[in-house]
Design an enzyme around this catalytic site. Structure first.
Site, PDB file in Angstrom:
ATOM      1  N   GLY A   1       1.060  -1.495   4.357  1.00  0.00           N
ATOM      2  CA  GLY A   1       1.470  -0.163   3.930  1.00  0.00           C
ATOM      3  C   GLY A   1       2.404   0.533   4.885  1.00  0.00           C
ATOM      4  N   HIS A   2       1.859   0.945   6.025  1.00  0.00           N
ATOM      5  CA  HIS A   2       2.585   1.866   6.895  1.00  0.00           C
ATOM      6  C   HIS A   2       3.966   1.355   7.301  1.00  0.00           C
ATOM      7  CE1 HIS A   2       3.466   4.083  10.649  1.00  0.00           C
ATOM      8  NE2 HIS A   2       2.986   5.089   9.939  1.00  0.00           N
TER       9      HIS A   2
ATOM     10  N   HIS B   1      -5.599   3.689  -1.304  1.00  0.00           N
ATOM     11  CA  HIS B   1      -6.930   4.000  -0.770  1.00  0.00           C
ATOM     12  C   HIS B   1      -7.263   5.433  -1.182  1.00  0.00           C
ATOM     13  CE1 HIS B   1      -9.637   4.158   3.103  1.00  0.00           C
ATOM     14  NE2 HIS B   1     -10.281   4.527   2.012  1.00  0.00           N
TER      15      HIS B   1
ATOM     16  N   HIS C   1      -3.799  -4.708   7.780  1.00  0.00           N
ATOM     17  CA  HIS C   1      -3.947  -3.564   8.673  1.00  0.00           C
ATOM     18  C   HIS C   1      -3.058  -3.732   9.895  1.00  0.00           C
ATOM     19  CE1 HIS C   1      -5.388   0.075  10.401  1.00  0.00           C
ATOM     20  NE2 HIS C   1      -6.013   0.312   9.260  1.00  0.00           N
TER      21      HIS C   1
ATOM     22  N   GLU D   1      -8.624   0.556  -2.744  1.00  0.00           N
ATOM     23  CA  GLU D   1      -9.444   0.557  -1.528  1.00  0.00           C
ATOM     24  C   GLU D   1     -10.350   1.767  -1.607  1.00  0.00           C
ATOM     25  OE1 GLU D   1      -7.259   0.738   2.100  1.00  0.00           O
ATOM     26  OE2 GLU D   1      -6.244  -1.131   1.692  1.00  0.00           O
TER      27      GLU D   1
ATOM     28  N   ARG E   1       3.498  18.656   2.266  1.00  0.00           N
ATOM     29  CA  ARG E   1       4.075  19.908   1.770  1.00  0.00           C
ATOM     30  C   ARG E   1       3.380  20.456   0.524  1.00  0.00           C
ATOM     31  NH1 ARG E   1       9.137  21.479   3.880  1.00  0.00           N
ATOM     32  NH2 ARG E   1       8.861  21.108   6.086  1.00  0.00           N
TER      33      ARG E   1
ATOM     34  N   ASP F   1      -0.127   4.461   0.092  1.00  0.00           N
ATOM     35  CA  ASP F   1      -0.813   5.676   0.572  1.00  0.00           C
ATOM     36  C   ASP F   1       0.137   6.664   1.258  1.00  0.00           C
ATOM     37  OD1 ASP F   1      -3.161   4.498  -0.185  1.00  0.00           O
ATOM     38  OD2 ASP F   1      -3.922   4.151   1.837  1.00  0.00           O
ATOM     39  N   HIS F   2       1.024   6.116   2.095  1.00  0.00           N
ATOM     40  CA  HIS F   2       1.792   7.033   2.944  1.00  0.00           C
ATOM     41  C   HIS F   2       2.992   7.671   2.241  1.00  0.00           C
ATOM     42  CE1 HIS F   2      -1.039   6.453   5.992  1.00  0.00           C
ATOM     43  NE2 HIS F   2      -0.817   5.164   6.064  1.00  0.00           N
TER      44      HIS F   2
ATOM     45  N   GLU G   1     -11.050  -9.270   3.008  1.00  0.00           N
ATOM     46  CA  GLU G   1      -9.779  -8.933   3.636  1.00  0.00           C
ATOM     47  C   GLU G   1     -10.036  -8.896   5.133  1.00  0.00           C
ATOM     48  OE1 GLU G   1      -7.444  -5.614   2.170  1.00  0.00           O
ATOM     49  OE2 GLU G   1      -6.573  -5.358   4.175  1.00  0.00           O
TER      50      GLU G   1
ATOM     51  N   ASN H   1       0.857  -1.188   0.000  1.00  0.00           N
ATOM     52  CA  ASN H   1       0.000   0.000   0.000  1.00  0.00           C
ATOM     53  C   ASN H   1       0.900   1.248   0.000  1.00  0.00           C
ATOM     54  OD1 ASN H   1      -1.427   2.265   1.109  1.00  0.00           O
ATOM     55  ND2 ASN H   1      -3.051   0.884   1.750  1.00  0.00           N
TER      56      ASN H   1
ATOM     57  N   ARG I   1      -9.414   8.205  -0.563  1.00  0.00           N
ATOM     58  CA  ARG I   1     -10.392   8.616   0.458  1.00  0.00           C
ATOM     59  C   ARG I   1     -11.248   9.764  -0.047  1.00  0.00           C
ATOM     60  NH1 ARG I   1     -10.285   7.830   5.894  1.00  0.00           N
ATOM     61  NH2 ARG I   1      -8.997   6.106   6.556  1.00  0.00           N
TER      62      ARG I   1
ATOM     63  N   THR J   1      -8.181   3.505   8.678  1.00  0.00           N
ATOM     64  CA  THR J   1      -9.401   2.693   8.752  1.00  0.00           C
ATOM     65  C   THR J   1      -9.454   1.992  10.109  1.00  0.00           C
ATOM     66  OG1 THR J   1      -8.937   2.263   6.430  1.00  0.00           O
ATOM     67  CG2 THR J   1     -10.775   1.068   7.401  1.00  0.00           C
TER      68      THR J   1
ATOM     69  N   ARG K   1      -6.952  12.815   1.510  1.00  0.00           N
ATOM     70  CA  ARG K   1      -5.863  13.254   2.390  1.00  0.00           C
ATOM     71  C   ARG K   1      -4.483  12.777   1.930  1.00  0.00           C
ATOM     72  NH1 ARG K   1      -7.072   9.758   7.816  1.00  0.00           N
ATOM     73  NH2 ARG K   1      -9.094  10.734   7.601  1.00  0.00           N
ATOM     74  N   HIS K   2      -4.453  11.673   1.194  1.00  0.00           N
ATOM     75  CA  HIS K   2      -3.141  11.242   0.677  1.00  0.00           C
ATOM     76  C   HIS K   2      -3.218  10.958  -0.833  1.00  0.00           C
ATOM     77  CE1 HIS K   2      -5.032   7.481   1.860  1.00  0.00           C
ATOM     78  NE2 HIS K   2      -4.635   7.528   3.119  1.00  0.00           N
TER      79      HIS K   2
HETATM   80  N1  PXP Z   1      -5.979  -3.014   4.467  1.00  0.00           N
HETATM   81  C1  PXP Z   1      -6.902  -2.029   4.564  1.00  0.00           C
HETATM   82  C2  PXP Z   1      -8.314  -2.365   4.223  1.00  0.00           C
HETATM   83  C3  PXP Z   1      -6.540  -0.739   4.968  1.00  0.00           C
HETATM   84  O1  PXP Z   1      -7.490   0.219   5.061  1.00  0.00           O
HETATM   85  C4  PXP Z   1      -5.190  -0.462   5.236  1.00  0.00           C
HETATM   86  C5  PXP Z   1      -4.781   0.931   5.618  1.00  0.00           C
HETATM   87  O2  PXP Z   1      -4.946   1.773   4.545  1.00  0.00           O
HETATM   88  C6  PXP Z   1      -4.261  -1.511   5.103  1.00  0.00           C
HETATM   89  C7  PXP Z   1      -4.690  -2.777   4.756  1.00  0.00           C
HETATM   90  C8  PXP Z   1      -2.814  -1.311   5.356  1.00  0.00           C
HETATM   91  O3  PXP Z   1      -2.611  -1.056   6.692  1.00  0.00           O
HETATM   92  P1  PXP Z   1      -1.192  -0.585   7.189  1.00  0.00           P
HETATM   93  O4  PXP Z   1      -0.905   0.723   6.517  1.00  0.00           O
HETATM   94  O5  PXP Z   1      -1.368  -0.484   8.671  1.00  0.00           O
HETATM   95  O6  PXP Z   1      -0.227  -1.652   6.789  1.00  0.00           O
END
Ligand code: PXP
Length: 379
Positions: A353-354, A184, A331, A210, A159, A150-151, A291, A148, A186, A241, A190-191
């Site tokens: 992701g994170h 994702h 997650h 997502e 910025r 997103d971050h 999931e 993922n 949103r 989430t 936001r990202h």
């Molecule tokens: N799965 C879903 C459905 C999520 O919403 C997220 C967070 O965007 C993730 C997985 C990934 O989670 P993490 O960023 O904590 O790894």
């Protein structure tokens, strides 16, 4: 042991390396407790008769098994070593039942001699390996990793500039071996931004979107055609989430979105808490995958609670798999929590992701993805 003086080599390693050896030499996936490589077999028989061969033991698996059996790691290590040496000497419990009995008896005799006391009633080495074989023959296959990004976009949005680019991160993650890319989109943007999902769709070999089940998102999904849409609940104020979709509460929006997307040939997954009732409902609504939310497992404050959460994920995964749904999980998963999850053989893909992006900030995306893959696949 009925052998003249001979030499063996012992390698004590971890789950990662033993999985690699399993794959390379035995065509098996995942870690095992012990592997024996006899040197007195076939073409090697007479090359060096004093060399019995190699015994490889995974300290990770040995430690886990010791804990499960309530014995010390030294005791478990001894059992595994004896088991491996007996294989080098030609014993083979896999050949037949009588061979298994013979090997078991020999192992008990040797352990009794070593301990100077009664050996344990039944060496769990064989039991364990049997269980593993069953897994291998059945559902046990390597899980996939969807990264993922997103971050990466979070850093960019902080910025309001145009770097770092989540698409560049996706390319690097793919090159490092990721099986899929997740983003994702949103409602509050936001990202990830609209243009990101278009470019990610063009770039990713397998793109998972997502999104919340809203008419706006439906239109975007239909336009870009991701390989999979994962429907998630979305709250404006949440940091990330927070929980799975509650499908037991009547939510016509979700049902409509699923049927529209499925009607356009898009696979749909539902992000749900580890609850068999939610799994069954997801199937009823028309999802092709679920999931399972692993957040409660990752955040569990004690080993006991963590085990309970792991069991919940396992049960939900088994139910989903039994119903023919593809089972994904994610997650909160990180480099410390992923290995316990890989023991659930029904899980097809992890969505992470994170933790990967955080590690990538320090060591680079390539290394961060490879490190995670190593923990999932063992190589
Ligand atoms: N799965 C879903 C459905 C999520 O919403 C997220 C967070 O965007 C993730 C997985 C990934 O989670 P993490 O960023 O904590 O790894």
């Amino acid at each position: 042991m009925g052998s003249h003086d001979a030499e063996i080599s012992i390698l004590v390693t971890d789950d990662g390396e033993i999985s690699g050896l399993n794959k390379t030499y035995l065509g098996r996936t995942g870690p095992t407790n012990v592997i024996a490589f006899p040197m007195r077999e076939g073409a090697f028989t007479n090359i060096s008769p004093d060399l019995l061969g190699d015994v490889v033991i995974s300290a990770d698996t040995a430690a886990r098994e010791a804990e499960a059996a309530g014995i010390s790691i030294e005791e478990r290590f001894t059992e595994l070593l004896v088991h491996g040496i007996l294989h080098l000497l030609g014993y083979d419990h896999e050949r037949s039942e009588s061979d298994e009995k013979e090997m078991e008896k020999k192992a008990q005799d040797v352990l009794r001699l070593l301990k100077g006391a009664r050996g344990r009633q039944k060496s769990p080495v064989i039991q364990r390996q049997k269980q593993h074989q069953t897994d291998s023959a059945g559902a046990y296959k390597m899980a996939k990793l969807a990264v993922n990004v997103d971050h990466i976009a979070t850093i960019r949005q902080a910025r309001g500039v145009d770097y770092p680019d989540p698409v560049a991160a996706a390319v690097m993650a793919q090159l490092a071996g990721a099986d899929g890319i997740v983003a994702h989109l949103r409602e509050d943007r936001r990202h990830i931004q609209d243009k990101d999902v278009v470019r990610l769709r063009e770039t990713a070999h397998r793109f998972i979107l997502e999104m919340a089940a809203t008419p706006e998102m439906e239109k975007i999904a239909v336009r870009i055609k991701p390989d999979l849409v994962t429907l998630v609940p979305e709250k404006r104020r949440e940091l990330t989430t927070e929980g799975g979709l509650n499908l037991l509460r009547k939510k016509p929006g979700v049902f409509d979105t699923v049927s529209k997307l499925r009607g356009k040939g898009i696979e749909v997954s539902m992000f749900i808490d580890p609850d068999p009732l939610q799994v069954k409902k997801a199937l009823e609504i028309g999802a092709t995958a679920v999931e399972i939310h692993t957040g409660a497992f990752c955040d569990a404050p004690s080993p006991k609670k963590r085990q309970r959460e792991l069991d919940r994920v396992r049960e939900a995964a088994e139910v989903a798999h039994g119903l023919g749904l593809t089972v994904n999980a994610g997650h909160g998963l990180c480099y410390n929590t992923i290995q316990a999850m890989t023991t659930i053989k029904e899980i097809d893909e992890f969505s992470i992701g994170h933790s990967i992006v955080s590690r990538a900030a320090l060591v680079g995306m390539d290394r961060a993805v490879r490190d995670m893959l190593c923990l999932i696949r063992g190589h």
